[in-house]
Design an enzyme around this catalytic site. Sequence first.
Site, PDB file in Angstrom:
ATOM      1  N   TYR A 125       0.948   4.818  -2.156  1.00 53.10           N
ATOM      2  CA  TYR A 125       0.233   4.579  -3.412  1.00 53.10           C
ATOM      3  C   TYR A 125      -0.005   5.896  -4.132  1.00 53.10           C
ATOM      4  O   TYR A 125       0.094   6.988  -3.552  1.00 53.10           O
ATOM      5  CB  TYR A 125      -1.097   3.868  -3.147  1.00 53.10           C
ATOM      6  CG  TYR A 125      -2.092   4.683  -2.354  1.00 53.10           C
ATOM      7  CD1 TYR A 125      -3.020   5.507  -2.992  1.00 53.10           C
ATOM      8  CD2 TYR A 125      -2.104   4.646  -0.958  1.00 53.10           C
ATOM      9  CE1 TYR A 125      -3.922   6.260  -2.266  1.00 53.10           C
ATOM     10  CE2 TYR A 125      -3.002   5.391  -0.223  1.00 53.10           C
ATOM     11  CZ  TYR A 125      -3.917   6.201  -0.886  1.00 53.10           C
ATOM     12  OH  TYR A 125      -4.812   6.963  -0.160  1.00 53.10           O
ATOM     13  N   CYS A 126      -0.319   5.777  -5.426  1.00 53.71           N
ATOM     14  CA  CYS A 126      -0.660   6.934  -6.253  1.00 53.71           C
ATOM     15  C   CYS A 126      -1.539   6.435  -7.393  1.00 53.71           C
ATOM     16  O   CYS A 126      -1.993   5.294  -7.383  1.00 53.71           O
ATOM     17  CB  CYS A 126       0.597   7.625  -6.775  1.00 53.71           C
ATOM     18  SG  CYS A 126       1.661   6.538  -7.758  1.00 53.71           S
ATOM     19  N   THR A 127      -1.791   7.260  -8.390  1.00 52.89           N
ATOM     20  CA  THR A 127      -2.746   6.920  -9.446  1.00 52.89           C
ATOM     21  C   THR A 127      -2.324   5.686 -10.241  1.00 52.89           C
ATOM     22  O   THR A 127      -3.064   4.709 -10.343  1.00 52.89           O
ATOM     23  CB  THR A 127      -2.933   8.108 -10.402  1.00 52.89           C
ATOM     24  OG1 THR A 127      -3.273   9.265  -9.653  1.00 52.89           O
ATOM     25  CG2 THR A 127      -4.039   7.813 -11.412  1.00 52.89           C
TER      26      THR A 127
ATOM     27  N   CYS B   7       4.471   7.028  -6.430  1.00 56.55           N
ATOM     28  CA  CYS B   7       4.790   6.264  -5.219  1.00 56.55           C
ATOM     29  C   CYS B   7       6.070   5.467  -5.400  1.00 56.55           C
ATOM     30  O   CYS B   7       6.804   5.240  -4.437  1.00 56.55           O
ATOM     31  CB  CYS B   7       3.624   5.386  -4.784  1.00 56.55           C
ATOM     32  SG  CYS B   7       2.930   4.317  -6.039  1.00 56.55           S
TER      33      CYS B   7
ATOM     34  N   ILE C 175      -3.519   2.915  -8.025  1.00 55.93           N
ATOM     35  CA  ILE C 175      -4.961   2.838  -7.772  1.00 55.93           C
ATOM     36  C   ILE C 175      -5.692   2.253  -8.972  1.00 55.93           C
ATOM     37  O   ILE C 175      -6.644   1.481  -8.826  1.00 55.93           O
ATOM     38  CB  ILE C 175      -5.522   4.237  -7.445  1.00 55.93           C
ATOM     39  CG1 ILE C 175      -4.818   4.831  -6.231  1.00 55.93           C
ATOM     40  CG2 ILE C 175      -7.030   4.183  -7.196  1.00 55.93           C
ATOM     41  CD1 ILE C 175      -5.010   6.335  -6.097  1.00 55.93           C
TER      42      ILE C 175
END
EC number: 1.14.-.-
Length: 309
Positions: A183-185, A190, A212
Site C-alpha cells: 500500500y501507499c498514499t 504500490c 490509504i
Amino acid sequence: MTDSLTHTSPFLVAALYHFVSVPRFENLQALLQTLCEQSGVKGTLLLAHEGINGTIAGPDAGIAAVLSFLRAQPEFSGLEHKESRASKMPFLRMKVKLKKEIVTMGVEDIDPNKVVGTYVAPQEWNALISDPDTIVIDTRNDYETAIGTFRGALDPKTKTFREFPDWVRSNSGLHNKPKIAMYCTGGIRCEKATAFMKAEGFDEVYHLKGGILKYLEEVPQEESLWDGACFVFDERVSVEHGLKEGEHRLCHACRNPITAEEITSPLYEEGVSCSHCYDTRTEEDRLRYRQRQHQIALARKRGQRHIGS
C-alpha cells in the site's frame, strides 16, 4: 463520501493517477497549464509516456473542469480520483511537468500497463492483511511511515522510492509467505511496486485500491487497522480517518512532519530546525534558514505569501 468532505472547507483537493500509454503526452502540458490557471486550480500534475499523476486543489467548479478535460482525452477516459477538502489553498502555484516516469522507481522495463498486481478494495483490505499467509509492505518513505502505518506492516525505511527495489532484493524472507500486500498514499507507488514484484518472481501480489486515502475515507474508524495519520504532499501535511485534516506541521528545514509535542522541543525553531534535523544541520544552514524566515515574516506583513513558506 464521508461527512467530513462537506463544503465547510472551501477548497476541493483531487488526488489522481492513471497508468496508460500516452504517446504524445507533451501536447497536453500547455493546455492543462492554461486550463488550471483559468479555473483557479493549483497543484502539480506529472505527464509521461506511462500516464499521469498528481494532486490539484481549487474551487469545486475548477476541479470539475480539469477532470472533465482529462476524461475527454481517450487515454484518460477511465481516470479515477480521490477527493478531500482543505480549509485553505494547499498549494502555492500550478505546475504541469513532463517526466520520464510519473513515479520514479528507476528500474528499466517495469510497465504497470502490462503487468500489475491484484487490486483489493478498502472493505476487503482488513481480511487480507490479517491473513497469516500475507506479508504486508508499506511502499512509502521513512518520513511518511513515521506518523502512521497499518498494523503489522513491514517498513522498508526508504528515503526515496528508488531504494525500494534494492530493499526487496536484499530481503529473501519476503518469499517465505505466499501473499504480498502493498500500500501507499494514493495507490500509484504500490501499483508500480506490484509490477516490479511480479517481475521479481512473486506470484500472489496485491495492492490497496485507492491507497490509504481511500481506506481512510471508506472504512469506519472503529473497524480500521490503520494507526496514526497519513502524510500528504501539500500544506495540510497529514490527514486522519474521514480525511479530516491532521494536526501535524512541516519542518521547513528538513521537510519532516512534526507533532505538537515536537514543536515544544528546545531544538525546534520555526523554519530553522526540529528534533529530526538539528544535529544534521550546521550553524551556517540555520543562519540561512533564519534569513528565509525573516523574509517570510516580512511578506506576511505585506499581506503576501513568500515562495518559501
